[in-house]
Design a protein around this motif. Sequence first.
Motif, PDB file in Angstrom:
ATOM      1  N   THR A 199       0.870  -1.165   0.074  1.00 10.60           N
ATOM      2  CA  THR A 199      -0.221   0.061   0.140  1.00 10.60           C
ATOM      3  C   THR A 199       0.987   1.295   0.072  1.00 10.60           C
ATOM      4  O   THR A 199       0.628   2.289  -0.730  1.00 10.60           O
ATOM      5  N   ALA A 200       2.142   1.233   0.660  1.00  8.73           N
ATOM      6  CA  ALA A 200       2.802   2.538   0.923  1.00  8.73           C
ATOM      7  C   ALA A 200       3.516   2.686  -0.436  1.00  8.73           C
ATOM      8  O   ALA A 200       3.494   3.745  -0.952  1.00  8.73           O
ATOM      9  N   ILE A 203       1.011   3.965  -3.123  1.00  7.47           N
ATOM     10  CA  ILE A 203       0.729   5.360  -2.873  1.00  7.47           C
ATOM     11  C   ILE A 203       1.722   6.359  -3.275  1.00  7.47           C
ATOM     12  O   ILE A 203       1.597   7.308  -3.920  1.00  7.47           O
ATOM     13  N   SER A 207       0.915   8.700  -6.165  1.00  9.40           N
ATOM     14  CA  SER A 207       1.414  10.368  -6.102  1.00  9.40           C
ATOM     15  C   SER A 207       2.511  10.863  -7.028  1.00  9.40           C
ATOM     16  O   SER A 207       2.344  11.983  -7.428  1.00  9.40           O
ATOM     17  N   VAL A 257      -6.085  12.316  -4.574  1.00  7.11           N
ATOM     18  CA  VAL A 257      -5.029  12.024  -3.620  1.00  7.11           C
ATOM     19  C   VAL A 257      -5.405  11.977  -2.143  1.00  7.11           C
ATOM     20  O   VAL A 257      -5.097  11.132  -1.421  1.00  7.11           O
ATOM     21  N   TYR A 261      -5.318   8.905   0.545  1.00  2.00           N
ATOM     22  CA  TYR A 261      -4.727   8.833   1.740  1.00  2.00           C
ATOM     23  C   TYR A 261      -5.544   8.774   2.781  1.00  2.00           C
ATOM     24  O   TYR A 261      -5.287   8.183   3.913  1.00  2.00           O
ATOM     25  N   GLN A 265      -4.546   5.246   4.991  1.00  5.78           N
ATOM     26  CA  GLN A 265      -3.565   5.782   5.911  1.00  5.78           C
ATOM     27  C   GLN A 265      -3.332   4.805   6.971  1.00  5.78           C
ATOM     28  O   GLN A 265      -1.909   4.789   7.142  1.00  5.78           O
ATOM     29  N   MET A 268      -0.775   2.588   5.213  1.00  6.93           N
ATOM     30  CA  MET A 268       0.184   3.740   4.896  1.00  6.93           C
ATOM     31  C   MET A 268       1.423   3.690   6.017  1.00  6.93           C
ATOM     32  O   MET A 268       2.574   3.495   5.828  1.00  6.93           O
TER      33      MET A 268
END
Length: 279
Positions: A199-200, A203, A207, A257, A261, A265, A268
């Motif tokens: 997931t991190a 993202i 982004s 975005v 998030y 999160q 993340m």
Amino acid sequence: MHKNTFVKWETIYRYFVLCVVFLIVIFPYYWIVVTSFKTMGQISSAKSIFIPNPFTLKNYTHLIKDTHFLLWFKNSLSVAIVTVIITLILSNLAAYSIGRIRFRGKKLIATLVLVFYLFPPTVIFIPLYLMLNKIGLTNKLEGVMLIYPTITLAFSTWFLISFYRSIPMELEEAALIDGASRFQAFRKVILPLTLPAQTAAAIFSFSWCWDEFLYALVFLQDVGKQTMNIGVYEFSLADIYPWGLLMSAGVLMSIPVIVLYVFVQKYMIRGLTAGAVKE
């Protein structure tokens, strides 16, 4: 008594500092949103600075109806999603190999991954353009979809390596003893445990693609093929800036975005701290 008073004032001071920092951080975003609801007359004459009066949606209406913004939005979303998929597939295979399989030259490859990540994108965009030109993918979204992973892949691989190393080898060995192939052990045992890190990495890749400007400017010339950043950039003519239009575009560009998030999160935070401590 004196100690309690000191703790009280210390707490007040901390909250005061946090509030000041919060206002400094949030004010630019507030300014963008407020300006997007102002008329050009209000913006140029500096009237109703903090609250729009009158409140108008003309900037958003003009942006959606009279420009190619929705098409640019679709292009940006398509490029970002395809880039994330390519990045996750390749980076997982690479990170798993480097992090869990013993082979000669593994440390050198891991070092090269980090070196490639540290390379500034401006250094390689000319060679990349020449390569795309030779295979006929300049001015095409497919070309950008192939180019963007050259940036996101190195970071995602480097990021995932430490996470794969932190997973106990006993889990994989147990799967192998039970008759699973190495790929089955990777897919059914190891890969599900890496969801926070995936997931991190996703993202980060999304982004970066969403905000990327230079490659899109160089590789995409046709209006119908451009991404949002390039299309909005071309709203400005010389030193004339349609601030209402630019701010409304900025608000709409930020929504995907922000939503992403907000919903992920939790994963993340897990992903960013995953692999930090070795078992």
